[in-house]
Design a protein around this motif. Structure first.
Motif, PDB file in Angstrom:
ATOM      1  N   ALA A 113     -41.152   2.695  -5.358  1.00  0.00           N
ATOM      2  CA  ALA A 113     -39.951   1.971  -4.951  1.00  0.00           C
ATOM      3  C   ALA A 113     -39.807   0.715  -5.797  1.00  0.00           C
ATOM      4  O   ALA A 113     -40.798   0.098  -6.209  1.00  0.00           O
ATOM      5  CB  ALA A 113     -40.040   1.599  -3.475  1.00  0.00           C
ATOM      6  N   ASP A 114     -38.582   0.328  -6.055  1.00  0.00           N
ATOM      7  CA  ASP A 114     -38.297  -0.940  -6.722  1.00  0.00           C
ATOM      8  C   ASP A 114     -38.795  -2.067  -5.828  1.00  0.00           C
ATOM      9  O   ASP A 114     -38.363  -2.185  -4.675  1.00  0.00           O
ATOM     10  CB  ASP A 114     -36.788  -1.054  -6.951  1.00  0.00           C
ATOM     11  CG  ASP A 114     -36.393  -2.333  -7.660  1.00  0.00           C
ATOM     12  OD1 ASP A 114     -37.246  -3.243  -7.801  1.00  0.00           O
ATOM     13  OD2 ASP A 114     -35.229  -2.438  -8.071  1.00  0.00           O
ATOM     14  N   PRO A 115     -39.712  -2.931  -6.309  1.00  0.00           N
ATOM     15  CA  PRO A 115     -40.227  -4.004  -5.449  1.00  0.00           C
ATOM     16  C   PRO A 115     -39.126  -4.909  -4.900  1.00  0.00           C
ATOM     17  O   PRO A 115     -39.282  -5.505  -3.830  1.00  0.00           O
ATOM     18  CB  PRO A 115     -41.158  -4.787  -6.386  1.00  0.00           C
ATOM     19  CG  PRO A 115     -41.542  -3.811  -7.454  1.00  0.00           C
ATOM     20  CD  PRO A 115     -40.340  -2.926  -7.639  1.00  0.00           C
ATOM     21  N   ALA A 116     -38.011  -5.003  -5.620  1.00  0.00           N
ATOM     22  CA  ALA A 116     -36.909  -5.842  -5.147  1.00  0.00           C
ATOM     23  C   ALA A 116     -36.124  -5.176  -4.023  1.00  0.00           C
ATOM     24  O   ALA A 116     -35.294  -5.813  -3.386  1.00  0.00           O
ATOM     25  CB  ALA A 116     -35.970  -6.171  -6.303  1.00  0.00           C
ATOM     26  N   ALA A 117     -36.379  -3.905  -3.787  1.00  0.00           N
ATOM     27  CA  ALA A 117     -35.629  -3.163  -2.760  1.00  0.00           C
ATOM     28  C   ALA A 117     -36.593  -2.455  -1.815  1.00  0.00           C
ATOM     29  O   ALA A 117     -36.391  -1.317  -1.442  1.00  0.00           O
ATOM     30  CB  ALA A 117     -34.700  -2.157  -3.416  1.00  0.00           C
ATOM     31  N   SER A 118     -37.677  -3.151  -1.458  1.00  0.00           N
ATOM     32  CA  SER A 118     -38.623  -2.555  -0.517  1.00  0.00           C
ATOM     33  C   SER A 118     -37.938  -2.299   0.818  1.00  0.00           C
ATOM     34  O   SER A 118     -36.948  -2.948   1.153  1.00  0.00           O
ATOM     35  CB  SER A 118     -39.834  -3.470  -0.339  1.00  0.00           C
ATOM     36  OG  SER A 118     -40.586  -3.536  -1.535  1.00  0.00           O
ATOM     37  N   PHE A 119     -38.495  -1.393   1.582  1.00  0.00           N
ATOM     38  CA  PHE A 119     -37.780  -0.826   2.729  1.00  0.00           C
ATOM     39  C   PHE A 119     -38.259  -1.402   4.053  1.00  0.00           C
ATOM     40  O   PHE A 119     -39.438  -1.719   4.228  1.00  0.00           O
ATOM     41  CB  PHE A 119     -37.925   0.693   2.716  1.00  0.00           C
ATOM     42  CG  PHE A 119     -37.266   1.330   1.533  1.00  0.00           C
ATOM     43  CD1 PHE A 119     -35.925   1.680   1.582  1.00  0.00           C
ATOM     44  CD2 PHE A 119     -37.966   1.543   0.358  1.00  0.00           C
ATOM     45  CE1 PHE A 119     -35.296   2.245   0.487  1.00  0.00           C
ATOM     46  CE2 PHE A 119     -37.348   2.117  -0.748  1.00  0.00           C
ATOM     47  CZ  PHE A 119     -36.008   2.460  -0.683  1.00  0.00           C
ATOM     48  N   ASP A 120     -37.320  -1.500   4.997  1.00  0.00           N
ATOM     49  CA  ASP A 120     -37.642  -1.910   6.361  1.00  0.00           C
ATOM     50  C   ASP A 120     -38.273  -0.760   7.139  1.00  0.00           C
ATOM     51  O   ASP A 120     -39.083  -0.985   8.043  1.00  0.00           O
ATOM     52  CB  ASP A 120     -36.371  -2.351   7.093  1.00  0.00           C
ATOM     53  CG  ASP A 120     -35.640  -3.464   6.378  1.00  0.00           C
ATOM     54  OD1 ASP A 120     -36.252  -4.532   6.177  1.00  0.00           O
ATOM     55  OD2 ASP A 120     -34.465  -3.255   6.002  1.00  0.00           O
ATOM     56  N   ILE A 121     -37.874   0.473   6.806  1.00  0.00           N
ATOM     57  CA  ILE A 121     -38.339   1.673   7.513  1.00  0.00           C
ATOM     58  C   ILE A 121     -38.660   2.757   6.489  1.00  0.00           C
ATOM     59  O   ILE A 121     -37.874   3.000   5.565  1.00  0.00           O
ATOM     60  CB  ILE A 121     -37.262   2.210   8.478  1.00  0.00           C
ATOM     61  CG1 ILE A 121     -36.908   1.171   9.549  1.00  0.00           C
ATOM     62  CG2 ILE A 121     -37.717   3.512   9.143  1.00  0.00           C
ATOM     63  CD1 ILE A 121     -35.675   1.545  10.377  1.00  0.00           C
ATOM     64  N   ALA A 126     -47.147   2.650   2.438  1.00  0.00           N
ATOM     65  CA  ALA A 126     -47.418   1.224   2.590  1.00  0.00           C
ATOM     66  C   ALA A 126     -46.772   0.408   1.480  1.00  0.00           C
ATOM     67  O   ALA A 126     -46.194  -0.658   1.728  1.00  0.00           O
ATOM     68  CB  ALA A 126     -48.929   0.989   2.624  1.00  0.00           C
ATOM     69  N   ARG A 127     -46.867   0.904   0.257  1.00  0.00           N
ATOM     70  CA  ARG A 127     -46.321   0.173  -0.898  1.00  0.00           C
ATOM     71  C   ARG A 127     -44.802   0.071  -0.826  1.00  0.00           C
ATOM     72  O   ARG A 127     -44.210  -0.875  -1.348  1.00  0.00           O
ATOM     73  CB  ARG A 127     -46.747   0.891  -2.179  1.00  0.00           C
ATOM     74  CG  ARG A 127     -46.421   0.158  -3.458  1.00  0.00           C
ATOM     75  CD  ARG A 127     -47.047   0.834  -4.659  1.00  0.00           C
ATOM     76  NE  ARG A 127     -46.650   2.220  -4.788  1.00  0.00           N
ATOM     77  CZ  ARG A 127     -47.495   3.250  -4.783  1.00  0.00           C
ATOM     78  NH1 ARG A 127     -48.794   3.057  -4.623  1.00  0.00           N
ATOM     79  NH2 ARG A 127     -47.052   4.484  -4.917  1.00  0.00           N
ATOM     80  N   SER A 128     -44.160   1.021  -0.162  1.00  0.00           N
ATOM     81  CA  SER A 128     -42.697   1.042  -0.099  1.00  0.00           C
ATOM     82  C   SER A 128     -42.131   0.125   0.983  1.00  0.00           C
ATOM     83  O   SER A 128     -40.927  -0.151   0.983  1.00  0.00           O
ATOM     84  CB  SER A 128     -42.205   2.475   0.142  1.00  0.00           C
ATOM     85  OG  SER A 128     -42.613   3.349  -0.896  1.00  0.00           O
ATOM     86  N   LEU A 129     -42.983  -0.331   1.908  1.00  0.00           N
ATOM     87  CA  LEU A 129     -42.521  -1.134   3.037  1.00  0.00           C
ATOM     88  C   LEU A 129     -42.627  -2.627   2.761  1.00  0.00           C
ATOM     89  O   LEU A 129     -43.570  -3.084   2.098  1.00  0.00           O
ATOM     90  CB  LEU A 129     -43.351  -0.813   4.285  1.00  0.00           C
ATOM     91  CG  LEU A 129     -43.049   0.493   5.006  1.00  0.00           C
ATOM     92  CD1 LEU A 129     -44.154   0.794   6.021  1.00  0.00           C
ATOM     93  CD2 LEU A 129     -41.689   0.440   5.695  1.00  0.00           C
ATOM     94  N   ARG A 167     -32.882  -1.005   5.648  1.00  0.00           N
ATOM     95  CA  ARG A 167     -33.133  -0.219   4.437  1.00  0.00           C
ATOM     96  C   ARG A 167     -34.160   0.852   4.794  1.00  0.00           C
ATOM     97  O   ARG A 167     -35.285   0.531   5.153  1.00  0.00           O
ATOM     98  CB  ARG A 167     -33.639  -1.130   3.317  1.00  0.00           C
ATOM     99  CG  ARG A 167     -32.618  -2.149   2.837  1.00  0.00           C
ATOM    100  CD  ARG A 167     -33.275  -3.276   2.068  1.00  0.00           C
ATOM    101  NE  ARG A 167     -34.167  -4.031   2.945  1.00  0.00           N
ATOM    102  CZ  ARG A 167     -34.958  -5.029   2.532  1.00  0.00           C
ATOM    103  NH1 ARG A 167     -34.980  -5.380   1.268  1.00  0.00           N
ATOM    104  NH2 ARG A 167     -35.736  -5.665   3.398  1.00  0.00           N
ATOM    105  N   LEU A 168     -33.744   2.108   4.688  1.00  0.00           N
ATOM    106  CA  LEU A 168     -34.572   3.222   5.160  1.00  0.00           C
ATOM    107  C   LEU A 168     -34.883   4.172   4.006  1.00  0.00           C
ATOM    108  O   LEU A 168     -33.978   4.628   3.306  1.00  0.00           O
ATOM    109  CB  LEU A 168     -33.844   3.957   6.286  1.00  0.00           C
ATOM    110  CG  LEU A 168     -34.601   5.091   6.995  1.00  0.00           C
ATOM    111  CD1 LEU A 168     -34.150   5.198   8.463  1.00  0.00           C
ATOM    112  CD2 LEU A 168     -34.399   6.454   6.321  1.00  0.00           C
TER     113      LEU A 168
END
Length: 261
Positions: A114-122, A144-147, A56-57
């Motif tokens: 970002a949706d906390p349920a869809a936080s990103f790998d990159i 940071a919050r998005s990762l 998820r980028l």
């Protein structure tokens, strides 16, 4: 010129709206080549980021989505974020035209949640992105919050030493420079826009990321730009444009790789 942050962002939103269609039509971006199967990604970011298949980028400040969709074509589940409503509209249309799945969100990057349920790998950002932001501490918090914990941050950006040699500020005074000029594509001389840009020294970028909880794993500097977008560049090797100062190569791009703790 003095103004509020909202005034500057409104100025930049209008300026980037005005640039979008010229950029899409330009040889510089080569949308036709992308639609025929070429990638818009360059050797630096491909080497820095590596394999993205199944990841998820999040692409911050994605413009009209060309790089976002190039990552999607390499197997990432992509979301692109940009300030310009027209750029996001064009990104969605380009995704449909290319038959690629990606989500595009119109937002000031400093306000993105970002949706906390869809936080990103990159989280990825590149080439002329942070100069449009007055506050890198807030930007780094968004990163940071998005990762997810352990998620990777990749940044590839034009080196601020080049800006200094071009007569621009190196240190951030808190106030932007206001630039009125045509855009950087070969067809953009008549697309005159007024934009607010902020200087950010390397120390400010790194300190902001560390302060937000990003553990820096690698910092790299490159003596070339993959884009012929500044005066005086010479293509010494294919797609490697260099600038010399007193007979020495100038650092043109830097890369940062880090992880959320």
């Amino acid at each position: 010129m003095h103004g509020s942050g909202d005034d500057y962002f409104a100025m930049n939103r209008a300026g980037w709206d005005a640039r979008v269609d010229a950029h899409i039509a330009s040889r510089f971006y080569d949308v036709a080549g992308f639609l025929a199967g070429a990638t818009s990604l360059r050797e630096i970011e491909l080497a820095e980021v590596g394999d993205v298949a199944g990841k998820r980028l999040l692409h911050l400040q994605c413009h009209f989505g060309l790089d976002t969709l190039s990552w999607a074509r390499r197997g990432a589940h992509c979301t692109g974020v940009d300030l310009s409503p027209l750029a996001i509209e064009r990104a969605r249309a380009l995704a449909a035209q290319a038959g690629l799945a990606a989500e595009f969100v119109c937002s000031n990057v400093l306000d993105y949640r970002a949706d906390p349920a869809a936080s990103f790998d990159i989280v990825f950002t590149s080439y002329g992105a942070v100069c449009w932001l007055p506050d890198l501490a807030r930007w780094a918090e968004v990163v940071a919050r998005s990762l997810v914990p352990g998620g990777r941050f990749h940044m590839v950006e034009f080196h601020p030493l080049h800006d200094l040699l071009a007569g621009c500020a190196y240190f951030n005074t808190g106030l932007p420079d206001i630039e009125r000029s045509g855009t950087y594509t070969e067809n953009g001389a008549d697309v005159v826009t007024t934009l607010a840009v902020w200087a950010h020294p390397l120390s400010e970028v790194i300190t902001a990321l560390v302060g937000a909880g990003i553990r820096i794993e690698r910092f790299t500097e490159y003596p070339f730009s993959p884009y012929d977008c500044f005066p005086g560049l010479v293509e010494r090797e294919p797609s490697r444009f260099v600038l010399e100062y007193r007979g020495r190569q100038v650092p043109m791009v830097y890369g940062i790789t880090g992880r959320r703790a």
